[in-house]
Motif scaffolding. Sequence first.
Motif, PDB file in Angstrom:
ATOM      1  N   THR A   1      -2.096  11.891  10.135  1.00  0.00           N
ATOM      2  CA  THR A   1      -2.056  13.189  10.823  1.00  0.00           C
ATOM      3  C   THR A   1      -2.388  14.369   9.926  1.00  0.00           C
ATOM      4  OG1 THR A   1       0.298  13.505  10.355  1.00  0.00           O
ATOM      5  CG2 THR A   1      -0.280  12.303  12.389  1.00  0.00           C
ATOM      6  N   GLY A   2      -2.329  14.175   8.603  1.00  0.00           N
ATOM      7  CA  GLY A   2      -2.569  15.294   7.683  1.00  0.00           C
ATOM      8  C   GLY A   2      -1.389  16.234   7.559  1.00  0.00           C
ATOM      9  N   LYS A   3      -0.275  15.925   8.246  1.00  0.00           N
ATOM     10  CA  LYS A   3       0.926  16.766   8.157  1.00  0.00           C
ATOM     11  C   LYS A   3       1.605  16.571   6.806  1.00  0.00           C
ATOM     12  CE  LYS A   3       1.831  16.715  13.143  1.00  0.00           C
ATOM     13  NZ  LYS A   3       2.729  16.197  14.201  1.00  0.00           N
ATOM     14  N   PRO A   4       2.436  17.534   6.380  1.00  0.00           N
ATOM     15  CA  PRO A   4       3.097  17.435   5.080  1.00  0.00           C
ATOM     16  C   PRO A   4       3.974  16.178   4.986  1.00  0.00           C
ATOM     17  CG  PRO A   4       3.337  19.645   5.965  1.00  0.00           C
ATOM     18  CD  PRO A   4       2.754  18.804   7.060  1.00  0.00           C
TER      19      PRO A   4
ATOM     20  N   VAL B   1       0.865  -1.177   0.000  1.00  0.00           N
ATOM     21  CA  VAL B   1       0.000   0.000   0.000  1.00  0.00           C
ATOM     22  C   VAL B   1       0.904   1.230   0.000  1.00  0.00           C
ATOM     23  CG1 VAL B   1      -1.917   1.185   1.108  1.00  0.00           C
ATOM     24  CG2 VAL B   1      -1.692  -1.289   1.349  1.00  0.00           C
ATOM     25  N   SER B   2       0.749   2.039  -1.028  1.00  0.00           N
ATOM     26  CA  SER B   2       1.580   3.235  -1.204  1.00  0.00           C
ATOM     27  C   SER B   2       0.848   4.429  -0.600  1.00  0.00           C
ATOM     28  CB  SER B   2       1.836   3.448  -2.699  1.00  0.00           C
ATOM     29  OG  SER B   2       2.528   4.645  -2.918  1.00  0.00           O
ATOM     30  N   ALA B   3       1.441   5.018   0.442  1.00  0.00           N
ATOM     31  CA  ALA B   3       0.733   6.080   1.162  1.00  0.00           C
ATOM     32  C   ALA B   3       1.708   7.123   1.700  1.00  0.00           C
ATOM     33  CB  ALA B   3      -0.068   5.477   2.316  1.00  0.00           C
ATOM     34  N   HIS B   4       1.186   8.293   1.976  1.00  0.00           N
ATOM     35  CA  HIS B   4       1.995   9.365   2.567  1.00  0.00           C
ATOM     36  C   HIS B   4       2.085   9.189   4.080  1.00  0.00           C
ATOM     37  CE1 HIS B   4       2.941  11.966  -0.818  1.00  0.00           C
ATOM     38  NE2 HIS B   4       1.746  11.687  -1.315  1.00  0.00           N
TER      39      HIS B   4
ATOM     40  N   GLU C   1       4.877  15.081  -3.303  1.00  0.00           N
ATOM     41  CA  GLU C   1       4.494  15.656  -2.011  1.00  0.00           C
ATOM     42  C   GLU C   1       3.005  15.429  -1.749  1.00  0.00           C
ATOM     43  OE1 GLU C   1       5.713  19.685  -1.699  1.00  0.00           O
ATOM     44  OE2 GLU C   1       7.854  19.209  -1.840  1.00  0.00           O
ATOM     45  N   GLY C   2       2.674  15.329  -0.468  1.00  0.00           N
ATOM     46  CA  GLY C   2       1.271  15.105  -0.110  1.00  0.00           C
ATOM     47  C   GLY C   2       1.071  15.287   1.372  1.00  0.00           C
ATOM     48  N   LYS C   3      -0.003  14.695   1.901  1.00  0.00           N
ATOM     49  CA  LYS C   3      -0.306  14.800   3.330  1.00  0.00           C
ATOM     50  C   LYS C   3      -0.401  13.408   3.945  1.00  0.00           C
ATOM     51  CE  LYS C   3      -2.766  19.209   3.081  1.00  0.00           C
ATOM     52  NZ  LYS C   3      -4.068  19.909   3.297  1.00  0.00           N
TER      53      LYS C   3
END
Length: 491
Positions: free
Chosen positions: A477-480, A438-441, A471-473
């Motif tokens: 946490t929604g952090k950069p 699973v590819s995720a930020h 780049e993403g979130k």
Amino acid sequence: MGKNLTSRAEDYSKWYNELVVKADLAENSGVRGCMVIKPYGFAIWEKMQAGLDKMFKDTGHQNAYFPLFIPKSYLSKEASHVEGFAKECAVVTHYRLKNAEDGSGIVVDENAKLEEELIVRPTSETIIWDTYRKWIQSYRDLPLLINQWANVVRWEMRTRLFLRTAEFLWQEGHTAHATKDEAMAEAKQMMNVYAEFAEEHMAVPVIRGVKTESERFAGAEETFCIEALMQDGKALQAGTSHYLGQNFAKAFDVKFANKEGKQEYVWATSWGVSTRLIGALIMTHSDDNGLVLPPKLAPIQVVIVPIYKGMEQLEAISEKINPLVKELQKKGVSVKFDNRDTHKPGFKFNEYELKGVPVRLAIGKRDLENGTIEIARRDTLEKESIAFDDVVTKIEGLLVDIQNNIYKKAFDYREANITPVDTYEEFKEVLEEKGGFVSAHWDGTIETEDKIKEETKATIRCIPLNVEKEEGKCIVTGKPSANRVLFAKAY
């Protein structure tokens, strides 16, 4: 034989355990958590060894051997290293046995206690760096590029043949360099050597990447890895290469005089793969009929089964087959003519299908009359009848084609099972229903990494190399986030 296997769909774990035993690769031993590697399984390991050993030597490395026992004081010299292995160490405290006075059997002689306990090698950094202190004096002694083929002991409580055992076989490379850049280049080079071996010999596609701080080797400053995906959607770490900085050089006082005559600490790497690669091989390619082995690692690449009634027919077939066996052997093909009269052809067909032999030939009375032979390939189970005179050329092409075909099949499966997600809900859903990578930020913090692991049992397998930055979130946490990382449940 192979038809008695539990199917992968029914119980993947049970299928794997049964296959390892039924295909005659390994079995559990009388020592809890340790395995006996049987001749057929060891023959696969020998082929792996030969391939890797050549690649190591082609990149300038030499083999050596260091003691199995490590003084306890050595392990305590590098704090993070001992912390990483402390819970897995087997400890030798005494050096003699004696008969019990009451005649009840053999007991440890309490008067034969070691002055300092010895640790059974969990990995060799400490004993090797203590040795390197004597070997390295000047920049002329560098780089020092050493590999060791050995066994190690890590006291695992939950074991599985090849994948996780208390004792296993491996190789461990340990190198010393004059500069940070040289050591980093070495660590990356060895990751690429492992990746090339996995893909070109094992036919297992891998993702090259870097481990997160919490997943790094104990004592390393950077860990490079190759990650593979098994057919049940779980990841398997297939090899690691570590940039150790100067940590072990400082712990064991390994210095060299540079070209200006000044004393400097050397820069280090270590890297290793183990018999766990056999587990990766099994779980990447095999099917409900048994093993599927890549021709480059198959102990038997071609098996020939005669179909006959009476010794006269067998002799006629043997007369035809023996020159073929010699011709194939001259071309470097490992071939077996199974002329046992104790088993029927059907039994033999099942046996070699179960053992994953890439190509099977069958020849009977009618084939002799027609100048033909039946040829079957293990990967697709397809078979055809061809002219006997064409068989050598056909086999040479088939071995290449099978190697490429099983790689492509594994690659296509891996690509279809890398899923990008942008929310934590989607992340959990994919993990549960689909699996795979699973590819995720991720925000880069250990806290978030631990939270995901605790809630989903998925870990960050690697931060992939050679991919475009995106780049993403962070999904939690929604952090950069600077880039996507790969999560998966893993072995």
